[in-house]
Design a protein around this motif. Structure first.
Motif: not given
Length: 236
Positions: A14-15, A59-60, A101-104
């Motif tokens: 998303s970025s 980072a990123g 953090v993204k969903p597991a």
């Protein structure tokens, strides 16, 4: 894509600040290849450990935190959905400013039919690996006494183990892991412990392995200017 040209995995962020790591791409292409150390667990009990899939969390750059549940033979853990009163396996990471953090991502479940009720539920057996994609944006790092930068990650794992006859009480455990980290300070500048990545030097080495052209020439060609030192010729 696989050998037949079929797309098997997609990465969308998303970025523009975020991008997948080489480890994530290899995992998508080759499947589960991470090597994990043995885990000592009391006989008949589920154990878990937490591992970072990579060397440095830059980072990123998204990497996977790998949570492994070691399930004894004859037992299983539950995946979603579960009946009322039972607990599904989950991994939750505590929020922190600058930590992304993204969903597991849990592995596929297998159907298991309970002997007593005949009800079929979705379960995990054996070594259960849960991947949690994460990275940082430079605002959540901790500097240790030796000067090293780390991303400290705190989380909670929840599970309930059962066999064909008995279900044990649900378990909920906290964990903390310090991941070696690098802070991004701007274009062409990245600091690590103690030898940071020199972006221009890294690009120069990559280009040198593929061509004998200078880095400036390659970048100029990528930008559409094959002769950066020459003035444009006016069209007649």
């Amino acid at each position: 894509m696989d050998a037949g040209g079929t797309i098997t995995a997609k990465f969308f962020e998303s970025s523009l600040l975020l991008r997948p790591s080489a480890e994530q791409l290899l995992h998508a292409a080759l499947g589960e290849t991470i090597t994990l150390p043995p885990v000592d667990a009391p006989p008949g009990q589920v154990a878990f450990d937490v591992t970072f899939d990579g060397e440095v969390l830059r980072a990123g750059v998204m990497h996977d935190l790998v949570v492994r549940f070691v399930v004894p033979d004859g037992q299983h853990l539950y995946g979603e959905p579960v009946p009322a009163g039972m607990v599904a396996t989950s991994v939750e990471i505590a929020s922190d400013v600058g930590l992304v953090v993204k969903p597991a991502i849990l592995p596929p479940t297998t159907p298991h039919t309970l002997t007593g009720t005949g009800e079929t539920l979705q379960v995990f057996e054996g070594d259960v690996l849960v991947r949690v994609p994460l990275t940082h944006l430079g605002r959540s790092l901790t500097r240790l006494d030796d000067g090293a930068l780390v991303q400290r990650v705190t989380g909670t794992v929840t599970w309930q183990s059962c066999d064909d006859d008995v279900c044990h009480l649900p378990r909920r455990e906290r964990f903390t892991i310090d991941i070696p980290a690098a802070r991004y300070d701007g274009p062409g500048s990245e600091l690590t412990q103690p030898n940071g990545m020199d972006i221009p030097a890294h690009l120069t080495r990559m280009v040198g392995r593929r061509t004998d052209k200078a880095l400036a020439q390659v970048l100029a060609e990528m930008a559409g200017d094959a002769h950066p030192d020459e003035s444009p010729t006016p069209e007649s």
